[in-house]
Design a protein around this motif. Structure first.
Motif, PDB file in Angstrom:
ATOM      1  N   LEU A 164       0.834  -1.209   0.000  1.00  0.00           N
ATOM      2  CA  LEU A 164       0.000   0.000   0.000  1.00  0.00           C
ATOM      3  C   LEU A 164       0.866   1.255   0.000  1.00  0.00           C
ATOM      4  O   LEU A 164       0.602   2.194  -0.748  1.00  0.00           O
ATOM      5  N   TRP A 165       1.897   1.288   0.864  1.00  0.00           N
ATOM      6  CA  TRP A 165       2.769   2.473   0.894  1.00  0.00           C
ATOM      7  C   TRP A 165       3.406   2.687  -0.489  1.00  0.00           C
ATOM      8  O   TRP A 165       3.447   3.819  -0.987  1.00  0.00           O
ATOM      9  N   HIS A 166       3.894   1.598  -1.080  1.00  0.00           N
ATOM     10  CA  HIS A 166       4.542   1.705  -2.391  1.00  0.00           C
ATOM     11  C   HIS A 166       3.570   2.206  -3.443  1.00  0.00           C
ATOM     12  O   HIS A 166       3.898   3.074  -4.261  1.00  0.00           O
ATOM     13  N   ARG A 167       2.352   1.672  -3.447  1.00  0.00           N
ATOM     14  CA  ARG A 167       1.372   2.097  -4.456  1.00  0.00           C
ATOM     15  C   ARG A 167       0.991   3.557  -4.266  1.00  0.00           C
ATOM     16  O   ARG A 167       0.814   4.302  -5.243  1.00  0.00           O
ATOM     17  N   HIS A 168       0.876   3.979  -3.022  1.00  0.00           N
ATOM     18  CA  HIS A 168       0.544   5.373  -2.734  1.00  0.00           C
ATOM     19  C   HIS A 168       1.617   6.302  -3.293  1.00  0.00           C
ATOM     20  O   HIS A 168       1.305   7.304  -3.964  1.00  0.00           O
ATOM     21  N   VAL A 169       2.880   5.993  -3.035  1.00  0.00           N
ATOM     22  CA  VAL A 169       3.975   6.819  -3.541  1.00  0.00           C
ATOM     23  C   VAL A 169       4.007   6.783  -5.070  1.00  0.00           C
ATOM     24  O   VAL A 169       4.212   7.818  -5.722  1.00  0.00           O
ATOM     25  N   THR A 170       3.772   5.612  -5.647  1.00  0.00           N
ATOM     26  CA  THR A 170       3.749   5.489  -7.109  1.00  0.00           C
ATOM     27  C   THR A 170       2.693   6.403  -7.716  1.00  0.00           C
ATOM     28  O   THR A 170       2.944   7.110  -8.703  1.00  0.00           O
ATOM     29  N   ILE A 171       1.499   6.390  -7.135  1.00  0.00           N
ATOM     30  CA  ILE A 171       0.392   7.206  -7.650  1.00  0.00           C
ATOM     31  C   ILE A 171       0.726   8.697  -7.554  1.00  0.00           C
ATOM     32  O   ILE A 171       0.488   9.470  -8.497  1.00  0.00           O
ATOM     33  N   LEU A 172       1.292   9.116  -6.422  1.00  0.00           N
ATOM     34  CA  LEU A 172       1.626  10.530  -6.248  1.00  0.00           C
ATOM     35  C   LEU A 172       2.724  10.966  -7.219  1.00  0.00           C
ATOM     36  O   LEU A 172       2.647  12.059  -7.800  1.00  0.00           O
ATOM     37  N   LEU A 173       3.729  10.112  -7.416  1.00  0.00           N
ATOM     38  CA  LEU A 173       4.779  10.438  -8.380  1.00  0.00           C
ATOM     39  C   LEU A 173       4.208  10.544  -9.792  1.00  0.00           C
ATOM     40  O   LEU A 173       4.565  11.443 -10.561  1.00  0.00           O
ATOM     41  N   ALA A 174       3.320   9.609 -10.130  1.00  0.00           N
ATOM     42  CA  ALA A 174       2.778   9.566 -11.488  1.00  0.00           C
ATOM     43  C   ALA A 174       1.932  10.794 -11.798  1.00  0.00           C
ATOM     44  O   ALA A 174       1.848  11.223 -12.952  1.00  0.00           O
TER      45      ALA A 174
END
Length: 202
Positions: free
Chosen positions: A139-149
């Protein structure tokens, strides 16, 4: 919506029978008390079973070993941070710019790791790659991925999210003796570098 995707990753565990839930609560309460008093390394599974007043067989069937118990203890604490991300006040929660949310998350995540370092270290090192299979890390990784994208869709944001989170791992920080403040500042600087090409804030 991106946050709907995070909701699926952070979904609540299945319901338990009332007696199983009671035993689970007794064990987790006993473990938390003993860990706080003696440190994670200073407590045995036998001590936890005795404190919780359950049989050792019940303890091992439910959690497997101390690393499984650590992961279960962390689960409830992690859900508080998850809820703040999904529905809390900005900048950690929705309705803040992606770069501001990312900085807020890194700082909140670093503080969470600092408060639970020994438990997280045990859960991360239970087996090779354990850190990356834990649902909360996903979840943490996906959250950061979404914000970066949102800010830099031209980049390999899946990879870069791992790169930003890596210095915050309990295993690395313990090995290098990095304080949480240094780890958080470095991760924020790296995130800003990825997003803007500079490491300092406005």
């Amino acid at each position: 919506m991106p946050d709907d995707e995070l909701l699926k990753i952070g979904a609540s565990p299945p319901k338990e029978r009332a007696d199983a839930a009671r035993n689970r609560g007794k064990i987790l309460d006993a473990a938390a008390k003993l860990f706080d008093r003696h440190g994670v390394a200073g407590v045995s599974m036998d001590q936890i079973a005795a404190e919780a007043k359950v049989g050792k067989g019940t303890l091992f069937r439910r959690f497997g070993d101390k690393s499984g118990l650590a992961a279960a203890l962390l689960d409830g604490r992690e859900r508080e941070l998850q809820q703040a991300i999904l529905s809390g006040e900005p900048p950690l929660g929705p309705d803040a710019p992606a770069d501001v949310r990312l900085t807020a998350f890194i700082e909140a995540y670093a503080a969470f790791l600092d408060a639970n370092t020994d438990l997280i270290h045990l859960s991360e090192t239970a087996s090779p790659g354990a850190r990356y299979r834990i649902g909360s890390y996903q979840l943490w990784h996906r959250h950061v991925t979404i914000l970066l994208a949102k800010a830099r869709p031209d980049l390999d944001t899946d990879y870069l999210a791992h790169a930003i989170l890596a210095p915050l791992s309990a295993d690395l920080r313990k090995a290098l003796d990095y304080p949480s403040e240094r780890a958080a500042a470095g991760a924020v600087a790296l995130a800003r570098l990825v997003l803007t090409g500079v490491t300092s804030g406005p």
